[in-house]
Design a protein around this motif. Structure first.
Motif, PDB file in Angstrom:
ATOM      1  N   THR A  42       0.809  -1.217   0.000  1.00 53.05           N
ATOM      2  CA  THR A  42       0.000   0.000   0.000  1.00 53.05           C
ATOM      3  C   THR A  42       0.840   1.263   0.000  1.00 53.05           C
ATOM      4  OG1 THR A  42      -1.787  -1.144   1.153  1.00 53.05           O
ATOM      5  CG2 THR A  42      -1.809   1.262   1.201  1.00 53.05           C
ATOM      6  N   LEU A  46       1.279   3.548  -3.287  1.00 54.60           N
ATOM      7  CA  LEU A  46       0.137   4.453  -3.252  1.00 54.60           C
ATOM      8  C   LEU A  46       0.321   5.659  -4.180  1.00 54.60           C
ATOM      9  CD1 LEU A  46      -2.627   5.126  -2.089  1.00 54.60           C
ATOM     10  CD2 LEU A  46      -1.479   6.176  -0.108  1.00 54.60           C
ATOM     11  N   ALA A 118      -7.661   6.854   3.146  1.00 54.64           N
ATOM     12  CA  ALA A 118      -6.223   7.042   3.337  1.00 54.64           C
ATOM     13  C   ALA A 118      -5.902   7.269   4.815  1.00 54.64           C
ATOM     14  CB  ALA A 118      -5.724   8.213   2.499  1.00 54.64           C
ATOM     15  N   ILE A 181      -2.927  -3.770  -3.372  1.00 56.55           N
ATOM     16  CA  ILE A 181      -3.420  -3.242  -2.103  1.00 56.55           C
ATOM     17  C   ILE A 181      -4.379  -4.240  -1.452  1.00 56.55           C
ATOM     18  CG2 ILE A 181      -4.727  -1.366  -1.034  1.00 56.55           C
ATOM     19  CD1 ILE A 181      -3.643   0.492  -3.184  1.00 56.55           C
TER      20      ILE A 181
END
Length: 416
Positions: A42, A46, A118, A181
């Protein structure tokens, strides 16, 4: 007074750092840490996911900052929970939340939902770190044993992060980053199951509100802790450059995500080669009984030099070399910081202190890309190199007054 009620966690049953004598709880935390780091796609990917959503640079930076803010809050919160409800309950709760939040982060596209996902993902992404730190301090009364376990813990973290970077770089194109993810979320779910099955339940007495307030006041007024936090923030900002500033610099040179994956391969290879040797050496240093302030300072300088050298690289090979050169500093700084944190933290607030210290990594995650972006904009790669090296030097300088405080402090009583 021991803070862990289950017999498997009692120090007299784990008074050595020899892996054959580690309790099952420590093995579970070690395996789970490697699992969520090795499949922890992640954070490093990201920025690429956000770019694929065709968001503006400012919006991408905002989402990353929100993720870092969640990480910072989660470090303190998880350390506090480890003291309040125990290691097992904290890990199960946070890993189950991660299994829900991370797929949402991969799925949503509307900005408000993206920011919420997030922030939540940041809270739980590094939840295991303060819990594991507190568990090591509770389980092993001997400084040498703690250093040995911490060294192998950070070996698992470093190898896992390098594996995530390498595998993610290879799989991003065929699978897509959202799928990566979701794999990260599945790893968190598996860690929750491991914690449920193998970690002992703990019955921690709930301190009164007055005693809790006293612990918080003592932590906030601890000058040694503040010096360690500032020094760690500097050193870890250099480490965070490996996952934030490095891809930014590589993108400036026209290098792709697959090239970044090769830098992580080089980092992983150096970790595998050097960590066993460094772990044995650090174990001997810890058994000497001296605080690892000098080692922390040296590693901070080394990190500033190695990651600063990335400002002079322009090829995949050059960037890979800087990633490999950072490994000795990575290994030493985490073990040295753990040693100093154990000397500063009272036995009844180890989770809180570990959580507070964990905010330095979250802060570094926020500062490193911002600092690199500013330097690249105003002076290019060379200014980025100079600022990274300066940050490493500042981290080393802050250790010296900390060393004086630790020498003057009375030794803490040994846990029964």
């Amino acid at each position: 007074m021991s803070t862990t009620a289950a017999p498997v966690d009692r120090p007299d049953q784990a008074g050595t750092g020899t892996t054959r004598r580690w309790p099952a709880a420590i093995w579970t935390l070690m395996a789970g840490t490697f699992l969520v780091r090795g499949l922890g796609f992640t954070y490093p990917f990201l920025p690429y996911h956000l770019n694929d959503l065709h968001l503006s640079t400012r919006t991408v930076s905002t989402v990353l900052a929100v993720f870092g803010a969640g990480w910072l809050l989660g470090s303190v919160m998880c350390g506090w929970l480890a003291d309040r409800i125990g290691h097992r309950a904290t890990l199960i709760t946070t890993m189950l939340l991660a299994a829900v939040a991370l797929p949402l982060l991969a799925q949503v596209q509307a900005l408000p939902a993206l920011l919420a996902a997030a922030f939540t993902g940041g809270i739980v992404y590094d939840a295991a770190r303060p819990v594991f730190t507190a568990a090591i301090a509770d389980t092993f009364p001997d400084d040498g044993a703690r250093a040995a376990v911490n060294a192998w813990r950070h070996f698992a973290v470093n190898v896992g992060a390098a594996v995530a970077g390498t595998a993610g770089g290879m799989l991003a194109a065929p699978l897509g980053i959202p799928a990566l993810i979701r794999v990260n979320a599945a790893a968190c779910l598996l860690f929750a199951l491991l914690a449920w099955r193998y970690l002992p339940a703990t019955n921690r007495p709930r301190p009164s509100s007055g005693s809790r307030a006293g612990v918080y006041r003592a932590a906030l007024g601890d000058r040694g802790l503040w010096l360690l936090l500032l020094a760690s923030l500097c050193a870890l900002t250099c480490i965070a450059s490996l996952f934030s500033s490095l891809p930014m610099l590589m993108a400036e040179d026209g290098l792709a995500a697959a090239d970044y994956g090769w830098t992580q391969t080089a980092n992983a290879g150096a970790v595998l080669l050097l960590s066993p040797l460094l772990n044995r050496w650090l174990n001997r240093q810890a058994k000497g009984g001296r605080p690892m302030t000098g080692l922390f300072a040296a590693s901070s300088i080394l990190l500033g030099m190695s990651m600063g050298a990335a400002g002079f690289a322009s090829t995949t090979l050059g960037y890979a070399a800087t990633a490999a050169l950072a490994v000795p500093g990575e290994v030493v700084v985490f073990v040295a910081a753990s040693d100093l944190l154990n000397r500063l933290s009272p036995p009844t607030a180890r989770g809180l202190y570990a959580g507070i210290w964990g905010t330095t990594l979250a802060g570094a995650v926020i500062i490193a890309p911002a600092l690199a972006g500013w330097a690249i904009t105003h002076g290019g790669d060379r200014l980025a190199a100079a600022t990274t090296f300066t940050v490493g030097l500042v981290g080393a300088a802050l250790v010296w007054p900390l060393a004086t405080l630790i020498r003057r402090a009375r030794p803490q009583p040994t846990l029964p």
